[in-house]
Design an enzyme around this catalytic site. Sequence first.
Site, mmCIF file in Angstrom:
data_model
loop_
_atom_site.group_PDB
_atom_site.id
_atom_site.type_symbol
_atom_site.label_atom_id
_atom_site.label_comp_id
_atom_site.label_asym_id
_atom_site.label_seq_id
_atom_site.Cartn_x
_atom_site.Cartn_y
_atom_site.Cartn_z
ATOM 1 N N LYS A 138 -7.756 3.716 0.659
ATOM 2 C CA LYS A 138 -6.792 3.304 -0.371
ATOM 3 C C LYS A 138 -7.366 3.560 -1.757
ATOM 4 O O LYS A 138 -8.557 3.334 -2.008
ATOM 5 C CB LYS A 138 -6.496 1.814 -0.209
ATOM 6 C CG LYS A 138 -5.906 1.130 -1.442
ATOM 7 C CD LYS A 138 -5.880 -0.377 -1.269
ATOM 8 C CE LYS A 138 -5.590 -1.098 -2.581
ATOM 9 N NZ LYS A 138 -5.543 -2.571 -2.421
ATOM 10 N N HIS A 140 -5.949 3.298 -6.150
ATOM 11 C CA HIS A 140 -4.944 3.209 -7.207
ATOM 12 C C HIS A 140 -5.229 4.216 -8.318
ATOM 13 O O HIS A 140 -4.498 4.245 -9.324
ATOM 14 C CB HIS A 140 -4.939 1.814 -7.831
ATOM 15 C CG HIS A 140 -4.353 0.750 -6.951
ATOM 16 N ND1 HIS A 140 -3.157 0.905 -6.279
ATOM 17 C CD2 HIS A 140 -4.789 -0.505 -6.646
ATOM 18 C CE1 HIS A 140 -2.888 -0.203 -5.602
ATOM 19 N NE2 HIS A 140 -3.862 -1.067 -5.803
ATOM 20 N N SER A 170 5.434 -7.939 -10.496
ATOM 21 C CA SER A 170 4.464 -8.251 -9.450
ATOM 22 C C SER A 170 3.039 -8.198 -9.993
ATOM 23 O O SER A 170 2.197 -9.037 -9.632
ATOM 24 C CB SER A 170 4.626 -7.265 -8.290
ATOM 25 O OG SER A 170 3.776 -7.596 -7.221
ATOM 26 N N GLY A 294 8.671 -9.738 -1.983
ATOM 27 C CA GLY A 294 9.097 -8.645 -1.124
ATOM 28 C C GLY A 294 10.550 -8.253 -1.254
ATOM 29 O O GLY A 294 11.172 -7.825 -0.276
#
Length: 335
Positions: A138, A140, A170, A294
């Site tokens: 992962k 960003h 978020s 969500g």
Amino acid sequence: MQNCSFKAVSIPFEQIDKLAISGGYSAFFPTKPPPVQLWGEWKERYCSLANTFKPVLDRVHNFEVRDDDVYIVTSTKCGTTWAQEMTWLIMNDFDFDCAKSIDLTIRSPFIEFNGVVPNVPYDTIDAANRLKSPRLLKSHLPAMLLPKAIWTKKPKIIYVFRNPKDAAVSYYHHWRGMVGYKGTKEDFVQSYIDGHVNFNPFWPHVLDFWYMRNSSQIFFTSYERMKFNLPCVIQDICRFLNKTISDTQLDHMIDHLSFEKMKDNPACNHVKEFESMKAAAGREVEEFRFVRRGIVNSHKDELPKGVINKLDEWTYEYLQDLNLNMDDFTSYSKY
């Protein structure tokens, strides 16, 4: 920063004082042409990061890439955890027992995490190096800061977009829970627009991958598409990774990846990262869930109309000359 691939230009404190950042903050620019075609002029491209990333970025850039790696790359708060869990299961023969018992951060390391929290007792790059292939990793980071060998060895990349109005809301909650931000949503959104929170600015990050979306290396999808047509996205990622899935496995995936199941699954709630950040902060940090609401369009009941208008104007300024709109990103399907 001598002999580094990037130069750090300090961001004046008065531009970031409301973000509760300590230890300095910089805009990181490439010092030479990146090994991948970027959107816009590469010399003007930067990524805002805390100065704790200085010893990490070159390690990431020189990271040893394997041909069969798969990378989940997103801007922040764009469904990263959801996409990680989905992709890990597809890559690992739908081993739900393992997915429930072993923390996702161990199964799929966040390779630059030691820049986020430098004084944790484990090294995420070393952890990634020790993983058996095929690895799911992962990041960003924008395209220009990713491991340079990604663009020569061409492992698969799954990029997830999210409407930045929802992503900003978020990220505000994330910044409160993980960084200790005490300011207003309005001030945080302005910092988000200005590109002064980690891994921003947002739109250049997205546009690099949007213009690579037709490459066989890139799978571009969106949080919104995952919400509204999860079975199709699962099947598309299986196709992208040359994996097969049965109807029974698909039904199990849909159940496992539902919001309620993800919210209550401790292996996907980044407990290890949260505890590391609490220890590093040296203070009490309010309880925080990575999997929070969500829902799509959560910004509508969390942001004042004036702030929403400001976000819309910012998006329009980026996209008007490109003949793009939000629906282009949220509804895009590779297949």
